[in-house]
Enzyme design. Structure first.
Site, short mmCIF file in Angstrom:
data_model
loop_
_atom_site.label_atom_id
_atom_site.label_comp_id
_atom_site.label_asym_id
_atom_site.label_seq_id
_atom_site.Cartn_x
_atom_site.Cartn_y
_atom_site.Cartn_z
N ASP A 54 -61.69 31.56 -41.64
CA ASP A 54 -62.92 32.27 -41.98
C ASP A 54 -64.15 31.59 -41.37
OD1 ASP A 54 -61.44 34.08 -43.34
OD2 ASP A 54 -62.06 33.47 -45.34
N ARG A 73 -56.92 29.43 -56.52
CA ARG A 73 -57.54 30.74 -56.78
C ARG A 73 -56.53 31.66 -57.48
NH1 ARG A 73 -56.96 34.32 -51.28
NH2 ARG A 73 -55.27 33.13 -50.35
N GLU A 96 -74.03 40.03 -55.01
CA GLU A 96 -73.70 38.91 -55.89
C GLU A 96 -74.78 38.64 -56.93
OE1 GLU A 96 -71.36 38.64 -52.18
OE2 GLU A 96 -73.49 38.92 -52.62
#
Length: 315
Positions: free
Chosen positions: A117, A10, A58
């Site tokens: 997460d 990322r 989104e």
């Protein structure tokens, strides 16, 4: 050999975007309130006038990106893979892919290596979802240098692209001085005729370690890195099937819909051989340290070595 870097893909993606934008004025970046996590913040810092935070919306983000693509820009829309491919699926299908617009979708924090997460954010379905969309290119780079090259290729390609990004910092294994990236072309990292190991993303380096270990045991595994899952390199897969007679696929994704299924589709049509699919076995992940989760789901080198050896002996 150039310096090995331990860096999350990322972050490599954010760095590549920033570098490309210095000479390409058409690149604009959208994020959905996650710039610090997706690392589009690197671009934002350098080019604030070309960065747009769309908030936790989104679908709207992808729609706006589609509009700018229709106006001649090269928009990149980034979010966690779960939200980018899940919440925004309709907009990607109808507003981007149907008119074949030049939008790049970046899905970060994909796979169980998203870690703490938890299952809701550990997207294990994104490759399968994006593969089903007509005309969508699907890329899953394996390390820092491959991500840098893949991002450049995605920006230069005229059409919709999905790029999978990882959260976990991983060791690079490619040499930037000799490495070349070509959309739709796999890379043979190791030669061998006992079994063909076809891997993608984070799992490539773990498979490389496993194959090197097996080499010392007298098992010669051919290792192929498939960075572009769609369009997939049919030639390299069929060649491996013919010359080894056995294939094992490895991915940080559900075994349904991902690399394994893509490979099975090729060999079943062109040269049927037995294929073992290694990945997440049709279940959700759960919260925990990334490295421990990868070990728990048997995607680390010691586990992979056992699976590859078993496949080589099952011909």
């Amino acid at each position: 050999m150039a310096e090995s870097k331990k860096i999350a893909t990322r972050e490599s993606f954010g760095m590549a975007l920033c570098e490309l934008a210095k000479t390409n004025k058409d690149i604009v970046v959208f994020d959905a309130d996650l710039a610090a996590a997706t690392k589009t913040s690197i671009f934002k810092k350098e080019f604030p006038e070309r960065f747009f935070d769309c908030g936790i919306a989104e679908g709207n983000m992808v729609g706006v990106a589609a509009g700018l693509a229709a106006a001649g820009k090269i928009p990149v829309a980034a979010s966690f893979a779960m939200f980018a491919t899940g919440r925004a699926f309709e907009q990607i299908r109808n507003s981007v892919a149907y008119p074949h617009l030049n939008v790049k979708i970046a899905g970060s924090h994909a796979g169980i290596s998203t870690g703490e997460d938890g299952a809701t954010h550990q997207c294990l379905e994104d490759i399968g979802i994006m593969r089903t969309i007509p005309g969508m290119v699907v890329i899953n780079p394996a390390d820092h240098y491959e991500m840098m090259a893949a991002t450049k290729a995605a920006i230069e390609y005229d059409g919709p692209v999905y790029i999978r990004l990882g959260r976990l910092a991983i060791e690079s294994f490619n040499d930037p001085e000799t490495y070349t990236f070509e959309l739709g072309k796999g890379i043979t990292l190791l030669d061998g005729d006992d079994v063909a190991v076809i891997a993608t993303g984070l799992c490539v380096n773990e498979a490389l370690k496993a194959c090197k270990q097996l080499k010392e045991e007298g098992i010669n595994a051919r290792l192929i890195n498939i960075h572009t899952i769609k369009p997939i390199d049919r030639e390299i897969i069929v060649k491996a099937a013919k010359e080894t007679g056995r294939i094992i696929t490895i991915e940080e994704h559900n075994v349904i819909g991902g690399l394994g299924d893509a490979v099975c589709s090729v060999v079943s049509e062109e040269y049927p051989v037995k294929v073992t699919k290694v990945g997440v076995n049709d279940c959700f992940g759960y919260s925990g340290p990334a490295l421990e989760l990868l070990d728990k789901f048997e995607l680390t080198a010691p586990h992979l070595a056992k699976k590859i050896k078993a496949a080589a002996q099952d011909k």
